[in-house]
Design a protein around this motif. Structure first.
Motif, PDB file in Angstrom:
ATOM      1  N   VAL A  21     -12.948   2.666 -12.860  1.00 31.91           N
ATOM      2  CA  VAL A  21     -11.540   3.156 -12.644  1.00 31.91           C
ATOM      3  C   VAL A  21     -11.329   3.282 -11.226  1.00 31.91           C
ATOM      4  CG1 VAL A  21     -10.214   5.298 -12.875  1.00 31.91           C
ATOM      5  CG2 VAL A  21     -11.612   4.864 -14.657  1.00 31.91           C
ATOM      6  N   ASN A  22     -10.782   2.332 -10.959  1.00 33.23           N
ATOM      7  CA  ASN A  22     -10.403   2.098  -9.343  1.00 33.23           C
ATOM      8  C   ASN A  22      -8.921   2.965  -8.907  1.00 33.23           C
ATOM      9  OD1 ASN A  22     -11.964  -0.643  -8.511  1.00 33.23           O
ATOM     10  ND2 ASN A  22     -11.201  -0.663 -10.727  1.00 33.23           N
ATOM     11  N   VAL A  23      -9.412   4.219  -8.189  1.00 34.58           N
ATOM     12  CA  VAL A  23      -8.159   4.937  -7.769  1.00 34.58           C
ATOM     13  C   VAL A  23      -7.457   4.348  -6.451  1.00 34.58           C
ATOM     14  CG1 VAL A  23      -7.442   7.259  -7.176  1.00 34.58           C
ATOM     15  CG2 VAL A  23      -9.358   6.920  -8.889  1.00 34.58           C
ATOM     16  N   LEU A  24      -6.238   4.402  -6.543  1.00 33.95           N
ATOM     17  CA  LEU A  24      -5.423   3.887  -5.292  1.00 33.95           C
ATOM     18  C   LEU A  24      -4.552   5.125  -5.038  1.00 33.95           C
ATOM     19  CD1 LEU A  24      -4.882   1.508  -3.487  1.00 33.95           C
ATOM     20  CD2 LEU A  24      -3.145   0.859  -5.007  1.00 33.95           C
ATOM     21  N   ILE A  25      -4.788   5.522  -3.643  1.00 34.34           N
ATOM     22  CA  ILE A  25      -4.329   6.855  -3.153  1.00 34.34           C
ATOM     23  C   ILE A  25      -3.564   6.614  -1.883  1.00 34.34           C
ATOM     24  CG2 ILE A  25      -6.130   7.762  -2.242  1.00 34.34           C
ATOM     25  CD1 ILE A  25      -5.261  10.642  -3.429  1.00 34.34           C
ATOM     26  N   GLY A  26      -2.264   7.550  -1.485  1.00 27.72           N
ATOM     27  CA  GLY A  26      -1.721   7.539  -0.356  1.00 27.72           C
ATOM     28  C   GLY A  26      -0.595   8.187  -0.573  1.00 27.72           C
ATOM     29  N   GLU A  27       0.237   8.513   0.699  1.00 29.69           N
ATOM     30  CA  GLU A  27       1.335   9.528   0.645  1.00 29.69           C
ATOM     31  C   GLU A  27       2.629   8.586   0.338  1.00 29.69           C
ATOM     32  OE1 GLU A  27       2.403  12.976   2.041  1.00 29.69           O
ATOM     33  OE2 GLU A  27       0.780  12.823   0.590  1.00 29.69           O
ATOM     34  N   ASN A  28       3.630   9.058   0.106  1.00 28.89           N
ATOM     35  CA  ASN A  28       5.001   8.345  -0.449  1.00 28.89           C
ATOM     36  C   ASN A  28       5.074   7.111   0.765  1.00 28.89           C
ATOM     37  OD1 ASN A  28       5.244  10.337  -2.393  1.00 28.89           O
ATOM     38  ND2 ASN A  28       6.825  11.384  -1.108  1.00 28.89           N
ATOM     39  N   GLY A  29       5.393   5.949  -0.038  1.00 29.65           N
ATOM     40  CA  GLY A  29       5.682   4.920   0.871  1.00 29.65           C
ATOM     41  C   GLY A  29       4.449   4.356   1.522  1.00 29.65           C
ATOM     42  N   ALA A  30       3.199   4.688   0.975  1.00 30.77           N
ATOM     43  CA  ALA A  30       1.968   4.067   1.644  1.00 30.77           C
ATOM     44  C   ALA A  30       1.895   2.682   1.400  1.00 30.77           C
ATOM     45  CB  ALA A  30       0.824   4.766   1.158  1.00 30.77           C
ATOM     46  N   GLY A  31       2.439   2.170   0.183  1.00 31.67           N
ATOM     47  CA  GLY A  31       2.227   0.646  -0.460  1.00 31.67           C
ATOM     48  C   GLY A  31       1.597   0.464  -1.601  1.00 31.67           C
ATOM     49  N   LYS A  32       1.407   1.602  -2.333  1.00 32.07           N
ATOM     50  CA  LYS A  32       0.429   1.783  -3.393  1.00 32.07           C
ATOM     51  C   LYS A  32       1.001   0.717  -4.613  1.00 32.07           C
ATOM     52  CE  LYS A  32       0.512   6.082  -4.056  1.00 32.07           C
ATOM     53  NZ  LYS A  32       1.508   6.403  -3.225  1.00 32.07           N
TER      54      LYS A  32
END
Length: 512
Positions: free
Chosen positions: A36-47
């Motif tokens: 399970v590859n989690v991708l995380i970042g704030e709004n607008g981070a590009g996820k």
């Protein structure tokens, strides 16, 4: 050529450029096999943008992708699907006027001769729904289901793909109950055992720590860090999401806000969500004269809905809005404008401007009645008012009768702000006022906000950008999943507190 037996898909220096913004900037990303590859970042981070590249919804401006050691290029979703890639979107993409089984097999139809095999569709739908522990009749119209059930149908659509190798899940639990989340996690573990690799995007940190194997963090369209979940904690995630040792310039205020009178009070404001749950859940806040009040939160927190309720777009809301000491009867947008409210919407092009009109008319259209002489428009008076706004907001324009699209994005935004100001509001609502404009124009917009507040205008600003909201707001309310989770002022305003508060309302059962 890229060859790593532990990686099912490799992205190499991916760029994605949209007009006026670089959504992805040289991002490299490894999707690990059977993890399970989690991708995380704030709004607008590009996820979500990166995931759209992998799913074939959009194509990179630069960079390459590899699968099985060979370079791949997905011109569309069919090309990605042919390689075994499925995606569950954050926004539901179902057909509400069609049945459950029709939605599940859309694009994967089975045939009996020249006809659709609806018997096979019905049986297949029953089987996958039983696996998801959702005993919904396959004949039910999707539009009649609650949001959580619709989310499960979206998930079911991807699980029927026979050759599935990669499943991208963008905020799959946002509408699910605690019980439904448990079922989903059970299915995810089964998929891993079947050899399927998962990309999981979520704002719920406790979910990430429970279900994730490996975390990758993006910030401002760039890769920041990655690590195995077993080796990290919450502080590591927050620090990498918001950056280290960042200094923000805050405006000095000449107004003593402690002594300022309350202009607006919002009491127990609630807005129901279609299908159950709440877009806003008993929100309480106040605004003082001359104050710049910030509203911060993640996507779906209820920020824009708050403004829409104040502006009369949701008559179904409950609660009380007190303006200048009197409870308002909010009936219409025009009525709210008359009473002293103005909104600068988030989407400048679609909601803020009329592209067929010139600069002058775009600025004055919301306040036309102020420039009437009998039944006619007093053009001289209208143009004088527009000229005053052009000068006050420093709008760079050679001729106010030029098309609105002749202006840069920053100057278009200033025109939208001037349209609100020409209604002579007491309260100005700014929804993402710096979106889609360059850094120079952002600085000018921030200065305008500061100058207006110094003149006594009360302003509420929504921003997804931490450094922006910290720079311009005197006080900040944080919304999370429709709830107000924090009120911060002065020394309380910092990156760590804002981020933690924005996740505080996202318990596993939230939004059910």
């Amino acid at each position: 050529m890229f060859d790593n037996s532990d990686v099912v898909l490799h992205c190499e220096k991916i760029d994605k450029i949209y007009p006026g913004t670089k959504a992805l900037d040289g991002v490299s990303f490894d999707l690990l096999k059977k993890k399970v590859n989690v991708l995380i970042g704030e709004n607008g981070a590009g996820k979500s943008t990166l995931m759209k590249m992998i799913a074939g919804i959009e194509q990179p401006s630069a960079g390459k992708m590899y699968m099985d050691g060979e370079e791949v290029y997905f011109k569309d979703t069919n090309a990605a699907r042919a390689k075994g890639i499925g995606i569950i979107h954050q926004e539901l993409s179902l057909f509400p006027n069609m049945t459950v089984y029709q939605n599940i097999f859309m694009g994967h139809e089975k045939k009996k001769g020249i006809f659709l095999d609806d018997k096979a569709h019905l049986e297949g739908a029953k089987k996958i729904l039983a696996r998801l522990e959702h005993e919904i009749s396959p004949d039910t119209l999707v539009g009649d289901l609650r949001v959580g059930q619709q989310q499960m149908i979206e998930i079911a659509r991807n699980l029927i793909q026979d050759d599935l190798r990669v499943l991208i899940m963008d905020e799959p639990t946002s509408s699910l109950s605690a019980a439904e989340v448990k079922v989903l996690f059970k299915i995810m573990r089964e998929l891993l055992e079947e050899g399927i690799s998962i990309v999981y995007i979520s704002h719920r940190l406790e979910e990430i720590m429970e279900i994730g194997d490996h975390v990758t963090i993006l910030r401002d369209g760039k890769y920041v860090a990655d690590a195995d979940v077993k080796d990290i904690n919450l502080s590591w995630i927050v620090e990498n999401m918001v950056g280290k040792n960042t200094q923000y310039h805050r405006f000095e205020r000449s107004i003593d806000l402690a002594k300022a009178e309350k202009v607006l009070e919002i009491k127990d404001l609630s807005l129901p969500k279609k299908g159950g749950g709440w877009l806003l859940d008993n929100v309480n806040m106040y605004l003082k004269k001359g104050e710049v009040l910030g509203i911060y939160g993640l996507l779906g927190a209820g920020r824009s809905e708050l403004f829409e309720c104040i502006m009369g777009m949701h008559p179904e809301h409950s609660g009380e809005v007190v303006f200048k000491g009197k409870t308002m009867k909010i009936r219409s947008i025009s009525g709210q404008i008359e009473d002293g409210f103005a909104l600068v919407p988030e989407d400048r092009q679609m909601q803020g401007l009329i592209q067929s009109l010139d600069i002058c008319k775009n600025a004055s259209i919301a306040s036309m009645r102020k420039y009437r002489s009998g039944i006619f428009l007093n053009n001289k008076k209208e143009e004088a008012a527009v000229d005053a706004q052009i000068e006050e907001l420093h709008i760079k324009v050679s001729d106010k009768h030029l098309p609105i699209l002749s202006l840069s994005g920053g100057n278009q935004q200033k025109v939208v702000i001037s349209k609100g100001l020409m209604t002579q509001p007491t309260v100005l609502l700014l929804d993402e006022p710096s979106r889609g404009i360059d850094i120079g124009a952002k600085t000018e917009v921030f200065e305008i906000i500061h100058e207006l507040s110094e003149k006594g205008l009360s302003i509420i600003v929504i921003s997804s950008e931490l450094k922006e909201i910290m720079a311009i707001a005197d006080r900040i309310y944080v919304l999370s999943n429709g709830k107000c989770t924090a009120e911060l002022a002065e020394n309380e305003i910092n990156e760590d507190t804002l981020v933690r508060a924005s996740y505080a309302g996202l318990g596993t059962g939230a939004g059910a």
